[in-house]
Design a protein around this motif. Structure first.
Motif, PDB file in Angstrom:
ATOM      1  N   LEU A  48      29.954   4.743  21.812  1.00 52.37           N
ATOM      2  CA  LEU A  48      30.942   3.883  21.158  1.00 52.37           C
ATOM      3  C   LEU A  48      30.446   3.396  19.803  1.00 52.37           C
ATOM      4  N   ALA A  49      29.157   3.084  19.704  1.00 47.88           N
ATOM      5  CA  ALA A  49      28.612   2.639  18.414  1.00 47.88           C
ATOM      6  C   ALA A  49      28.776   3.735  17.368  1.00 47.88           C
ATOM      7  N   GLU A  50      28.509   4.967  17.771  1.00 50.94           N
ATOM      8  CA  GLU A  50      28.657   6.096  16.850  1.00 50.94           C
ATOM      9  C   GLU A  50      30.103   6.223  16.390  1.00 50.94           C
ATOM     10  N   ARG A  51      31.014   6.008  17.320  1.00 46.72           N
ATOM     11  CA  ARG A  51      32.435   6.140  16.973  1.00 46.72           C
ATOM     12  C   ARG A  51      32.885   5.016  16.030  1.00 46.72           C
ATOM     13  N   VAL A  52      32.396   3.806  16.273  1.00 46.37           N
ATOM     14  CA  VAL A  52      32.725   2.694  15.381  1.00 46.37           C
ATOM     15  C   VAL A  52      32.221   2.968  13.969  1.00 46.37           C
ATOM     16  N   LEU A  53      30.985   3.427  13.854  1.00 46.04           N
ATOM     17  CA  LEU A  53      30.418   3.712  12.537  1.00 46.04           C
ATOM     18  C   LEU A  53      31.203   4.806  11.825  1.00 46.04           C
ATOM     19  N   GLU A  54      31.628   5.807  12.600  1.00 42.89           N
ATOM     20  CA  GLU A  54      32.398   6.897  11.996  1.00 42.89           C
ATOM     21  C   GLU A  54      33.727   6.392  11.455  1.00 42.89           C
ATOM     22  N   HIS A  55      34.415   5.560  12.240  1.00 46.47           N
ATOM     23  CA  HIS A  55      35.729   5.069  11.818  1.00 46.47           C
ATOM     24  C   HIS A  55      35.631   3.991  10.743  1.00 46.47           C
ATOM     25  N   ALA A  56      34.598   3.162  10.799  1.00 45.48           N
ATOM     26  CA  ALA A  56      34.458   2.115   9.783  1.00 45.48           C
ATOM     27  C   ALA A  56      34.113   2.707   8.426  1.00 45.48           C
ATOM     28  N   ALA A  57      33.432   3.854   8.432  1.00 46.77           N
ATOM     29  CA  ALA A  57      33.119   4.582   7.192  1.00 46.77           C
ATOM     30  C   ALA A  57      32.476   3.683   6.135  1.00 46.77           C
ATOM     31  N   GLY A  58      31.602   2.793   6.564  1.00 42.89           N
ATOM     32  CA  GLY A  58      30.868   1.972   5.617  1.00 42.89           C
ATOM     33  C   GLY A  58      31.575   0.719   5.158  1.00 42.89           C
ATOM     34  N   ASN A  59      32.809   0.462   5.629  1.00 38.18           N
ATOM     35  CA  ASN A  59      33.531  -0.753   5.259  1.00 38.18           C
ATOM     36  C   ASN A  59      32.955  -1.920   6.059  1.00 38.18           C
ATOM     37  N   PRO A  60      32.348  -2.916   5.406  1.00 37.61           N
ATOM     38  CA  PRO A  60      31.693  -4.011   6.151  1.00 37.61           C
ATOM     39  C   PRO A  60      32.657  -4.764   7.073  1.00 37.61           C
ATOM     40  N   LEU A  61      33.859  -5.044   6.572  1.00 34.56           N
ATOM     41  CA  LEU A  61      34.848  -5.718   7.413  1.00 34.56           C
ATOM     42  C   LEU A  61      35.187  -4.844   8.611  1.00 34.56           C
ATOM     43  N   GLY A  62      35.295  -3.536   8.362  1.00 32.56           N
ATOM     44  CA  GLY A  62      35.585  -2.607   9.455  1.00 32.56           C
ATOM     45  C   GLY A  62      34.485  -2.602  10.491  1.00 32.56           C
ATOM     46  N   VAL A  63      33.228  -2.613  10.066  1.00 34.61           N
ATOM     47  CA  VAL A  63      32.105  -2.612  11.012  1.00 34.61           C
ATOM     48  C   VAL A  63      32.148  -3.861  11.887  1.00 34.61           C
ATOM     49  N   VAL A  64      32.336  -5.015  11.251  1.00 36.12           N
ATOM     50  CA  VAL A  64      32.307  -6.284  11.988  1.00 36.12           C
ATOM     51  C   VAL A  64      33.499  -6.412  12.935  1.00 36.12           C
ATOM     52  N   GLU A  65      34.700  -6.261  12.372  1.00 36.72           N
ATOM     53  CA  GLU A  65      35.902  -6.492  13.176  1.00 36.72           C
ATOM     54  C   GLU A  65      36.110  -5.390  14.214  1.00 36.72           C
ATOM     55  N   LEU A  66      35.887  -4.152  13.808  1.00 32.18           N
ATOM     56  CA  LEU A  66      36.085  -3.048  14.740  1.00 32.18           C
ATOM     57  C   LEU A  66      35.035  -3.071  15.845  1.00 32.18           C
ATOM     58  N   GLY A  67      33.796  -3.393  15.470  1.00 32.03           N
ATOM     59  CA  GLY A  67      32.744  -3.483  16.486  1.00 32.03           C
ATOM     60  C   GLY A  67      33.075  -4.510  17.545  1.00 32.03           C
ATOM     61  N   GLU A  68      33.549  -5.683  17.115  1.00 36.49           N
ATOM     62  CA  GLU A  68      33.906  -6.739  18.069  1.00 36.49           C
ATOM     63  C   GLU A  68      35.113  -6.341  18.910  1.00 36.49           C
TER      64      GLU A  68
END
Length: 748
Positions: A48-68
Motif C-alpha cells: 500500500l505504501a508503494e501504491r500511495v507513493l506512485e499515486h501521490a507522484a511527489g505531491n506533498p499534500l497528496g502524500v499526507v492526505e492520501l496516506g492517511e
C-alpha cells in the motif's frame, strides 16, 4: 510579496510578459516522499505504501492526505485505478476541473473510468453518454490547463495520478454507472475489459455476471496479476446471488490479498464471510483461514477429511481449477499434520485424477507434500523436467520449491526459490515473497549454508512483521537460530528455540515442534554436547513423542548420527538406519540418501565405508555433507595414526565449513588438524563484522547494481542503501565498490 499560480499555458504567457522572478515547485523526490509517508502513516504495509507513493507522484499534500485516507480505508479500494481520497484532496484536484466546459468535464470522467488510454475510445463512450456531437476539440481545454497530455498516437495520460481518483470520487454512483455502461458497449470486442465495465455498471446482484467476473479473477491469478484477481473476486462477491458462491469468492479474495501481503484487506474480507452459507469444503477452508488470520487455534488434521470430501466433489463436478487450488491450499497442512493415511490417500487420489496432473507444476508440488515417500521419486523426476523447461511462473516456482523441500531435494528447491523471489519482487507480491524467503533460508540451513540462510531470513523476518504473517514468524525465528547454531552462537540459537516453542506448544502445533528439536539438537552439537543433541533430535524420530515428524527426519539423519556416535547411542542409530533405508530407496530423497549413507559409514567405522559414502552422486550439490564426511574420515584416519593421510581431508572440510559460515564445524576440523600436527588459522569472517542486511547489500553492490536498483530489490530507499554502504566500507577497510567485489570474492 509571494504570489502562487497553478501551472498552465495561459499562466506561462502572463509570467513571460510580467518578467517576474519564478520559483517552480517540483515534486518531492521519491526518497523524501517515502520519509514523509512513514511519518504520517507508519502502519501502511509495503504494497500500500508503494501504491500511495506512485499515486501521490511527489505531491506533498497528496502524500499526507492520501496516506492517511488509505490507512483508514485499510486498502479496501475496489479497483487498482483509484484510491480513496480525503475530502481536502478531492476538493483540491476536482477544483482543477470545475472551470472547464461541461463536455470537457464529462470526457475527463470517461477518461478516469476507462481502463485504456485511447482518445477515440473515450470519445465514442462519451457520445453514448452525452447528447450531441463530442469531438477531439473537447479535450483541448484540459490539455491547455495541463491536466492531461495527448501524444502523437492520441493516447491520453493524466498529468497527476490523483486527478483520476478525484474525478472518480467526485462523480455520483449514477454517473459512474452510466459511464461504465457506455464503456462496456464501446469495448464490446474485448470480453475481458467488457466484463469489468459491466460489473462496475451493475446496480444490483447478477449471478451470471458474477460467474463471468470469477473466471476473469481466475485468469488474472493464473497470469500472476494478484491485485486484479483480488478486485475481481471481491466485485464478483458483491454481485453474487448464490450465497454459497459469494462466500467462496470472498475466500478466494482473501487468498489474493494474502499473496500481496495485504493482511488488513484479508481480515476485512474474512469478516464478511457468513459461515452458515458455505459448503462443507469451504467451511474447512474458512476455518483454516480463521486459524491463520485470527489465531483461533490450530486444528491440525481435524478438517482434512472434510476437505478431502470437498475436493472429491469438485472433481466429480468438473470444477478442475477450484479443485487444484483446494489441493494447494491443503497440501502443506497435510504435510505438517501427521495426517491419517486414509485421508492423505483420498486427497492424493483426487489430485492425481485431475486432468494434466503430471504436467501441472502446482499438482506435482502438491503431490510431493501429500505423499513424499510413495510419490517422491516420481515427483523429483517431474520437477527436474519442469526446471529444464523453465516454463513455471513465480507462484508455481514457489510451490515447486515447497515440494522439493518436502522431499529433501534442497539444491533443487533452492533453484526454484531463487527464481520465485525474483518474479515475486517484480510483481510486488510481498505475502508470497515473505514465505519464499523464509522457506529458502530454512532450505539453505539444511544445506549447511549459514551465510545464505542469515542473509535471506533477515529480510524474510522483516516481511513477516510488515505483512502480518504471524504464522510464519516462528519459522523465521527457528531459521535464524539454526543458522546461528551452525556458526556456533549457541545462546542465540536457544533463545530462538524458546521463543518458537512458546508460540507453537500452546497453539497445539505439535508436529512443528520437530523444528524446535532440530534447532536445539544442532545447537547442542555446536556446543560439543552430543548426549543432549541426541536426546533432542531423537524425539523427531520417536512416534510416541509429540515432536515426531516423519519427513523432518529426512534432513536430520546426519546430525543424529554425529550425536549418537558422540554419546554412544549406536543401537538406537542402527534401528533408525534400518527403518529409513527402505524409505530412502523408495523415495530417492537426496537428503535421506546422504544421511543414511553417512550414518552407515559412521557405524561401520572402516575406511571402505567412508570411501563408499564419499563416492555418492548426491554429494555434488551438498557441500556441507561432503565436508562432514571428510571431517569424519580424516578424524578416523588420525585415530588410526595415519596423520599425513588425514590432513588433506581435514583441510578441505575446514575450508568448506568456513565458506558456508558453519564456524562451529570448521573449528572442530581445525582442532582435529592441530591434533594431526598441522595448524590452520581461522579466516576473516565478514559475517562477524557485517549485519545480515549489510551482507545482502554488499553482495548486490558487488554484482554491479546501483543504489536505486538495490533499493528496489529490498524495498528500501536509495538513501538508506547509501547510508549502509557508508558504514560497510570502513568496517571492511575499503573505499570503493570495486574493492568490495574483491573482498567478497576472497571471503567466498
Amino acid at each position: 510579496m509571494v504570489l502562487t499560480a497553478r501551472d498552465g499555458e495561459d499562466v506561462d504567457r502572463r509570467l513571460a510578459v510580467a518578467a517576474l522572478p519564478e520559483v517552480r515547485l517540483e515534486p518531492l523526490p521519491r526518497t523524501d516522499a517515502a520519509v514523509l509517508l512513514g511519518r504520517v502513516a507508519p502502519e501502511l504495509g509495503p504494497a500500500l505504501a508503494e501504491r500511495v507513493l506512485e499515486h501521490a507522484a511527489g505531491n506533498p499534500l497528496g502524500v499526507v492526505e492520501l496516506g492517511e485516507a488509505v490507512a483508514r480505508a485499510g486498502g479496501a479500494a475496489l479497483l487498482p485505478t483509484w484510491l480513496p481520497l480525503s475530502t481536502r484532496l478531492e476538493r483540491t484536484f476536482s477544483g482543477l476541473v470545475a472551470e472547464l466546459p461541461a463536455q470537457t468535464q464529462e470526457l475527463l470522467l470517461v477518461a478516469a473510468l476507462d481502463d485504456g488510454d485511447d482518445l477515440d475510445e473515450m470519445l465514442d463512450a462519451c457520445r453514448r453518454v452525452l447528447p450531441g456531437e463530442v469531438g477531439p476539440d473537447q479535450i483541448e481545454p484540459a490539455v491547455t490547463s495541463r491536466l492531461v497530455q495527448v501524444d502523437d498516437r492520441f493516447r491520453v495520460r493524466f498529468r497527476h495520478p490523483l486527478l483520476r481518483s478525484a474525478l472518480y470520487q467526485a462523480a455520483t454512483a449514477a454517473q459512474r454507472r452510466r459511464v461504465h455502461a457506455a464503456l462496456a458497449e464501446t469495448v464490446a470486442a474485448d470480453p475481458e475489459r467488457r466484463v469489468w465495465h459491466r460489473a462496475a455498471a451493475a446496480s444490483g446482484p447478477d449471478e451470471a455476471l458474477a460467474r463471468e467476473l470469477t473466471e476473469t479473477a481466475r485468469r488474472a491469478g493464473r497470469r500472476q496479476a494478484a491485485s486484479i484477481a483480488l478486485a475481481a473476486f471481491e466485485r464478483a462477491a458483491r454481485l453474487s446471488e448464490d450465497r454459497a458462491a459469494r462466500g467462496r469468492r470472498l475466500l478466494a479474495a482473501v487468498e489474493a490479498a494474502s499473496e500481496q501481503g495485504d493482511a488488513v484487506t484479508a481480515l476485512r474480507l474474512l469478516g464478511e464471510v457468513e459461515e452458515r452459507d458455505l459448503t462443507q469444503t469451504d467451511r474447512a477452508w474458512y476455518g483454516m483461514m480463521r486459524e491463520v488470520y485470527l489465531a483461533t487455534g490450530w486444528t491440525g488434521g481435524d478438517r482434512l477429511s472434510a476437505f478431502a470430501e470437498g475436493v472429491e466433489t469438485m472433481c466429480r463436478d468438473g470444477d478442475t481449477e477450484m479443485a487444484v487450488e483446494s489441493v494447494l491450499a491443503i497440501c502443506l497442512r497435510v504435510y505438517w499434520s501427521n495426517a491419517d493415511p486414509e485421508t492423505a490417500a483420498r486427497l492424493l487420489a483426487a489430485a492425481e485424477s485431475l486432468d494434466g496432473a503430471a504436467d501441472d507444476p502446482r499438482l506435482v508440488a502438491a503431490v510431493a507434500q501429500l505423499a513424499p515417500v510413495t510419490r517422491g521419486a516420481w515427483c523429483l523426476e517431474r520437477m527436474l523436467a519442469i526446471r529444464a523447461e523453465d516454463a513455471a511462473n513465480p507462484r508455481e516456482q514457489y510451490e515447486l520449491g515447497m515440494g522439493a523441500s518436502a522431499l529433501g531435494a534442497c539444491s533443487l528447491a533452492a533453484s526454484f526459490y531463487t527464481a520465485a523471489a525474483v518474479g515475486l519482487r517484480a510483481q510486488g507480491r510481498l505475502g508470497l515473497l515473505c514465505k519464499v524467503l523464509v522457506s529458502h533460508a530454512m532450505n539453505a540451513a539444511y544445506l549447511g549454508d549459514a551465510r545464505t540462510a542469515l542473509t535471506l531470513v533477515v529480510e524474510g523476518e522483516q516481511l513477516t512483521r510488515e505483512t502480518r504473517e504471524s504464522n510464519w514468524a516462528p519459522t523465521a525465528w527457528m531459521v535464524t537460530g539454526f543458522a546461528r547454531a551452525l556458526r556456533g552462537d549457541v545462546d542465540a540459537a536457544r533463545e530462538r528455540a524458546d521463543a518458537a516453542e512458546a508460540v507453537l506448544l500452546p497453539a497445539g502445533k505439535h508436529p512443528l515442534l520437530a523444528l524446535v528439536r532440530q534447532l536445539r539438537g544442532v545447537a547442542a552439537l555446536a556446543a560439543g554436547r552430543p548426549e543432549e543433541a541426541f536426546r533432542e533430535l531423537y524425539r523427531v524420530f520417536d512416534p510416541a513423542d509429540n515432536s515426531y515428524h516423519p519427513y523432518t527426519q529426512f534432513m536430520l539423519v546426519g546430525h543424529l548420527a554425529d550425536a549418537a556416535v558422540g554419546c554412544g547411542a549406536l543401537a538406537e542409530l542402527r534401528e533408525v538406519v534400518a527403518a529409513l533405508t527402505p524409505v530412502a530407496r523408495e523415495c530417492r530423497s537426496p537428503a535421506l540418501l546422504l544421511g543414511v549413507g553417512y550414518a552407515r559409514a559412521m557405524l561401520a567405522d572402516e575406511a571402505a565405508a567412508f570411501e563408499t559414502a564419499l563416492a555418492a552422486d548426491e554429494l555434488v550439490e551438498w557441500s556441507f555433507e561432503r565436508a562432514r564426511l571428510q571431517h569424519a574420515y580424516g578424524a578416523w584416519l588420525r585415530r588410526q595414526r595415519r596423520a599425513a593421510d588425514s590432513r588433506p581431508l581435514l583441510r578441505a572440510a575446514a575450508a568448506t565449513f568456513d565458506a558456508l559460515g558453519a564456524t562451529a564445524w570448521a573449528d572442530r576440523s581445525r582442532a582435529e588438524l592441530r591434533a594431526s600436527g598441522e595448524t590452520l588459522r581461522r579466516p576473516v569472517d565478514l559475517a562477524q563484522s557485517l549485519t545480515p542486511q549489510e551482507i545482502q547489500i554488499s553482495r548486490l553492490a558487488a554484482e554491479g547494481l546501483s543504489n536505486k536498483e538495490i533499493a528496489e530489490r529490498l524495498f528500501l530507499s536509495p538513501r538508506t542503501i547509501s547510508t549502509h554502504l557508508y558504514r560497510i566500507y570502513p568496517k571492511l577497510g575499503i573505499k570503493s565498490r570495486g574493492e568490495l567485489a574483491r573482498v567478497l570474492a576472497g571471503a567466498g
